[in-house]
Design an enzyme around this catalytic site. Structure first.
Site, PDB file in Angstrom:
ATOM      1  N   LYS A  59      27.141  95.898  49.363  1.00  0.00           N
ATOM      2  CA  LYS A  59      28.556  96.188  49.529  1.00  0.00           C
ATOM      3  C   LYS A  59      29.346  95.765  48.285  1.00  0.00           C
ATOM      4  CE  LYS A  59      28.693  95.116  54.528  1.00  0.00           C
ATOM      5  NZ  LYS A  59      29.162  96.421  55.039  1.00  0.00           N
TER       6      LYS A  59
ATOM      7  N   ARG B   4      22.172  99.155  63.458  1.00  0.00           N
ATOM      8  CA  ARG B   4      21.461 100.044  64.380  1.00  0.00           C
ATOM      9  C   ARG B   4      19.970  99.723  64.442  1.00  0.00           C
ATOM     10  NH1 ARG B   4      23.408 105.192  61.082  1.00  0.00           N
ATOM     11  NH2 ARG B   4      25.165 103.734  60.951  1.00  0.00           N
TER      12      ARG B   4
END
Length: 302
Positions: free
Chosen positions: A74, A148
């Site tokens: 990020k 996920r």
């Protein structure tokens, strides 16, 4: 490891799997996400089985204790609140504790996959294939879509306890926050009636949820994008990210179990001043909705 926490409504049993047990039992998603951290991953299972329970609620919460993005790292400014990427885990754990404190006659099985998504020479790489708990293989496209992966393992484990309904809570996608803003939770699932029930429960306790669809092309994308694994972890298109993530999770839901996915990426953290009952900073969103759902289930007969 197991422990028992006593409440006036009964006991909550706590089990913790460490990284050795996770590896041995095939939790490839949790291991794949957490392998680069100096703090190894864990999986926590809470079980509440009060006398007289006729209904069984399954809960799963994303417990990423810090998210650097992994090798798909990020930007620095996007990491500043990533210590709250475990908000889904905090929500389901606290909802379980509240249900026990209220002595609700509803059995609860809560699964919390916990990992720190970091960068090292041992990190999972884009293009790697992970074998998930239950045996499905997943091609990793973006290591910053780690939530996920840990949820997939946890959803399969949660299904083994045969809950009547299953809810997962996760700070899953920036796409959901882009769509709904930072005060609304996205809710998706495999059963419209159950999704509406969860949405309505939230409305009664002052938490706003909005249903998003899992459109018919999304499961096809999940199953056909990869040429080397059963499923592709991340959307190769720039649109529909929240829908794709839910479609991916749906692949790990046992047939016939009503399931709702709460994407709390927006409302889990309030960057501005308090409003209504919502504090600044971490908000605890979804706890009240889950307790309200359990309260409603307690009034049902089997």
């Amino acid at each position: 490891m197991a422990a028992v926490k006593a409440h006036k409504g009964g006991k909550i049993t706590v089990e913790v799997l460490d990284e050795v047990q996770l590896e041995a039992q095939g939790f490839g998603g949790i291991i794949g996400v957490g392998r680069a951290s100096a703090n190894p991953p864990r999986l926590v299972k809470l079980t509440y089985k009060p006398r007289g329970a006729t209904r069984h609620l399954g809960l799963v919460g994303k417990g990423i204790t810090f998210d650097s993005g992994g090798l798909s790292i990020k930007p620095g400014t996007s990491m500043q609140t990533m210590k709250t990427d475990m908000a889904g885990a905090a929500a389901v754990v606290n909802a379980t504790l509240a249900i026990a404190e209220l002595a609700l006659p509803v059995a609860v099985t809560t699964i919390v996959p916990m990992a720190e998504n970091m960068v090292s020479g041992d990190a999972t790489r884009p293009g790697d294939v992970l074998t998930m708990y239950g045996g499905k293989t997943v091609e990793v496209l973006n290591t910053d879509a780690e939530g996920r992966l840990v949820l997939a393992d946890a959803l399969v484990l949660a299904a083994e306890s045969k809950p009547d309904v299953l809810v997962d809570v996760a700070t899953l996608t920036g796409a959901c926050e882009m769509a709904l803003g930072d005060r609304v939770t996205g809710v998706l699932g495999n059963d419209d009636a159950f999704v509406e029930r969860v949405r309505a429960a939230g409305g009664r306790v002052g938490e706003t949820l909005w249903q998003l669809p899992i459109t018919e092309e999304m499961p096809v994308k999940v199953r056909t994008y990869s040429k080397i694994a059963d499923l592709m972890q991340h959307n190769i298109d720039l649109f529909g990210g929240a829908l794709y993530a839910a479609a991916f999770l749906q692949e790990f839901i046992e047939d016939g179990t009503p399931w709702a996915h709460l994407d709390i990426a927006g409302p889990s953290f309030n960057k501005r001043s308090p409003y209504g009952h919502v504090t600044g900073g971490a908000t605890g969103v979804a706890v009240a909705t889950l307790v309200e759902l359990a309260t409603e289930m307690a009034a049902e007969k089997s």
